[in-house]
Design an enzyme around this catalytic site. Sequence first.
Site, PDB file in Angstrom:
ATOM      1  N   ILE A 139      26.875 -16.039   3.681  1.00 37.30           N
ATOM      2  CA  ILE A 139      27.942 -16.883   2.654  1.00 37.30           C
ATOM      3  C   ILE A 139      28.145 -18.359   3.966  1.00 37.30           C
ATOM      4  O   ILE A 139      28.470 -18.014   4.458  1.00 37.30           O
ATOM      5  CB  ILE A 139      29.625 -16.203   3.273  1.00 37.30           C
ATOM      6  CG1 ILE A 139      29.271 -14.790   2.651  1.00 37.30           C
ATOM      7  CG2 ILE A 139      30.432 -17.306   2.066  1.00 37.30           C
ATOM      8  CD1 ILE A 139      29.016 -15.004   0.920  1.00 37.30           C
ATOM      9  N   LYS A 140      27.830 -19.557   2.954  1.00 37.89           N
ATOM     10  CA  LYS A 140      27.787 -20.709   3.726  1.00 37.89           C
ATOM     11  C   LYS A 140      29.413 -21.169   3.848  1.00 37.89           C
ATOM     12  O   LYS A 140      30.062 -21.265   2.925  1.00 37.89           O
ATOM     13  CB  LYS A 140      26.837 -21.855   2.718  1.00 37.89           C
ATOM     14  CG  LYS A 140      25.185 -21.378   3.612  1.00 37.89           C
ATOM     15  CD  LYS A 140      24.493 -22.374   2.177  1.00 37.89           C
ATOM     16  CE  LYS A 140      24.266 -23.345   2.924  1.00 37.89           C
ATOM     17  NZ  LYS A 140      23.256 -24.857   2.741  1.00 37.89           N
ATOM     18  N   ILE A 141      29.515 -21.532   5.131  1.00 41.18           N
ATOM     19  CA  ILE A 141      30.936 -21.968   5.310  1.00 41.18           C
ATOM     20  C   ILE A 141      29.963 -23.630   6.023  1.00 41.18           C
ATOM     21  O   ILE A 141      29.750 -23.367   6.910  1.00 41.18           O
ATOM     22  CB  ILE A 141      31.473 -21.346   5.875  1.00 41.18           C
ATOM     23  CG1 ILE A 141      32.042 -19.517   5.651  1.00 41.18           C
ATOM     24  CG2 ILE A 141      33.066 -21.935   6.581  1.00 41.18           C
ATOM     25  CD1 ILE A 141      32.117 -18.885   6.004  1.00 41.18           C
TER      26      ILE A 141
END
Length: 372
Positions: A139-141
């Site tokens: 998951i890209k944050i």
Amino acid sequence: MTDALKRLSKEGVAIWLDDLSRKRITSGNLAELIDQQHVVGVTTNPSIFQKAISQGDGYDQQVSDLAARRVTVEEAIRMITTADVRDAADILRPVFDATDGQDGRVSIEVDPRLAHNTKATVAEAKQLAWLVDRPNTLIKIPATKAGIPAITEVIGLGISVNVTLIFSLERYRMVMDAYLAGLEKAKERGLDLSKIHSVASFFVSRVDTEIDKRIDALGTPEAKAARGKAGLANARLAYEAYEAVFSTDRWLALDKAQANKQRPLWASTGVKDPAYKDTMYVEELVAPNTVNTMPEATLEATADHGEIRGNTIAGTYEQARADLDAVEKLGIAYDDVVQLLEEEGVDKFEASWNDLLKSTEAELQRLAPSEG
């Protein structure tokens, strides 16, 4: 064609593709790149999905089905993008299994409109992990000020993370600290740390683009001598920071608990300036335990004429500091540049997301069943 990609892999650089589309999946192209071009991962972002969905016709059937169900445009986007990520993750699953989860990864980004909202980012990350439902998802944050505590919380829940939009060394150190804090939370909760992975996406070419623009405005010989050096210098000093953090007692305690290092990932590696070699950000950033995510053009250029000379980061730190100092002495403030790039990075992804909303809404209307 050279053996550059094979040699790059042998040097400890994981090659990821910075692109994804339904057509790339269904045509067998992604599988081919994995088999023949040493690709072991995929990164996506709102701009990539906006381009894929607005230009490709591989989505018509799914969009038609979603239109028939009268889903909202936001629901449609989530269904479409997570389907692509899920399918890509399945194609990469053998790589994931063979590397004990280090590679074979597919990244999907939280809604960029949430970049300055910690609580909403955490909630979105949890939802995306649930929707994709594949162990090899990242998951890209974004590494915004609000994103930093979100990284700690999400890692602490056992969700693997790709931290994106890192431009400054100071922010990168905060990212690594957030990752370690997240691992410590996960350990307290009794989670298996060996299953938690992370990469830190450090952007390269955008730094040169912005600094070179300011150098060109100065126009002096001294200024021109500094062109094309800041991006590499910044990234190399990031690797120095990585080596320092992951040799501390704090890290060693986590290492004993089977934790994984957060690998530096070189992002924005497509060369923007034709004055520079088109494989510069690949050849000059070779070091063990790194990832280089490449647009397809950069991947092809590296395969065609890349020259891999072994580790090109070791022993460069003194020169890298001198290169950044030279930029500061020209009156170009490093802190101003990296702050601007972070703001622009969030704005660009948000603009792409809004374009994606508009184009998806238009497609839903075009393919909606007629009344009656």
